[in-house]
Design a protein around this motif. Sequence first.
Motif, PDB file in Angstrom:
ATOM      1  N   HIS A   1      35.820  36.390  42.954  1.00  0.00           N
ATOM      2  CA  HIS A   1      35.490  37.680  42.323  1.00  0.00           C
ATOM      3  C   HIS A   1      35.759  38.833  43.304  1.00  0.00           C
ATOM      4  O   HIS A   1      36.389  39.835  42.940  1.00  0.00           O
ATOM      5  CB  HIS A   1      34.018  37.653  41.881  1.00  0.00           C
ATOM      6  N   GLU A   2      35.315  38.698  44.542  1.00  0.00           N
ATOM      7  CA  GLU A   2      35.509  39.788  45.521  1.00  0.00           C
ATOM      8  C   GLU A   2      36.995  39.986  45.847  1.00  0.00           C
ATOM      9  O   GLU A   2      37.437  41.116  46.055  1.00  0.00           O
ATOM     10  CB  GLU A   2      34.714  39.519  46.805  1.00  0.00           C
TER      11      GLU A   2
ATOM     12  N   HIS B   1      38.529  42.402  43.604  1.00  0.00           N
ATOM     13  CA  HIS B   1      38.290  43.802  44.003  1.00  0.00           C
ATOM     14  C   HIS B   1      39.265  44.255  45.097  1.00  0.00           C
ATOM     15  O   HIS B   1      39.719  45.394  45.098  1.00  0.00           O
ATOM     16  CB  HIS B   1      36.854  43.984  44.519  1.00  0.00           C
TER      17      HIS B   1
ATOM     18  N   GLU C   1      34.111  45.453  36.855  1.00  0.00           N
ATOM     19  CA  GLU C   1      33.391  44.201  37.128  1.00  0.00           C
ATOM     20  C   GLU C   1      33.709  43.090  36.117  1.00  0.00           C
ATOM     21  O   GLU C   1      33.536  41.915  36.428  1.00  0.00           O
ATOM     22  CB  GLU C   1      31.879  44.454  37.149  1.00  0.00           C
TER      23      GLU C   1
ATOM     24  N   TYR D   1      30.277  42.441  34.230  1.00  0.00           N
ATOM     25  CA  TYR D   1      30.220  41.056  34.727  1.00  0.00           C
ATOM     26  C   TYR D   1      30.520  40.007  33.639  1.00  0.00           C
ATOM     27  O   TYR D   1      31.499  40.114  32.926  1.00  0.00           O
ATOM     28  CB  TYR D   1      28.877  40.803  35.431  1.00  0.00           C
TER      29      TYR D   1
HETATM   30 ZN   LIG Z   1      32.152  42.943  41.739  1.00  0.00          ZN
END
Ligand SMILES: [Zn+2]
Length: 258
Positions: A134-135, A138, A160, A194
């Motif tokens: 997930h990171e 980003h 997100e 999310y």
């Molecule tokens: Zn995030």
Amino acid sequence: MKTSPLLFLVLNFCLAALARAETLIATSTPPPSAVPLIESVAIDGGAYRFTVETTDAPDLTDWSHRELIPALQKWYPLIVKMLPSEGYAAPKTFSINFVNSYKGVAATGGNRIECNPAWYRGQLKGEAIGSLVHELVHVVQQYGHARQPGATHAPGWLVEGIPDYIRWYLYEPQAHGCEISPKNAATARYDAAYRVSANFLNFVITKYDKELIRELNTALREGRYDPELWKTRTNHTVEELAEEWKKALEVGGPPPPQ
Ligand SMILES: [Zn+2]
């Protein structure tokens, strides 16, 4: 010499106390390493590079080397390929830093990721690697740099939702981490961010538009995201899509992938 019953009792008590102390030591935070623990890693023969620092959490070094690093070496270039846009080059370097001073789970600023060792310690067989996938999204996104007049702001639910879509539906689909039960369908919001937004994105991708993530990403990165995009891509507004999604959730989720 014959051991007296009293001495025997005291001795046993001390041994039990010692065993308890060892258990406590084993489960408490190890002291930071006296020397910096930084592993430097190349991806695709050096096309990209990253470092993992575990100086504050030396107990995570071996796990990082054996499990985390191979997974990220594989997934960073895959994510870069999934999220291209014209004239854009994803960061060539990034860093992952396990630091005791960071008390959240993980956060990304630019190309630096900070992680809380205490949380990761408890998730080595659970969410640890997925959360870093997930990171990595980003790191690749880099939204918010468009400066042209009229550039639009990237909505947080998509910033997100996209990383959680890539994480839960592409990296670890077997975990079923985004499922929404029929009884929760009525209160689900497509823009809740999310996992909930990831579930919504999966519905639209599966039913209407296999290229949705790439198109959304380009618009978000270039500062030209507009809710009209949903209509252009699917012939439905985002609100119409959300209603349809909720009805599908009520009867047991999105249609199976085609
Ligand atoms: Zn995030």
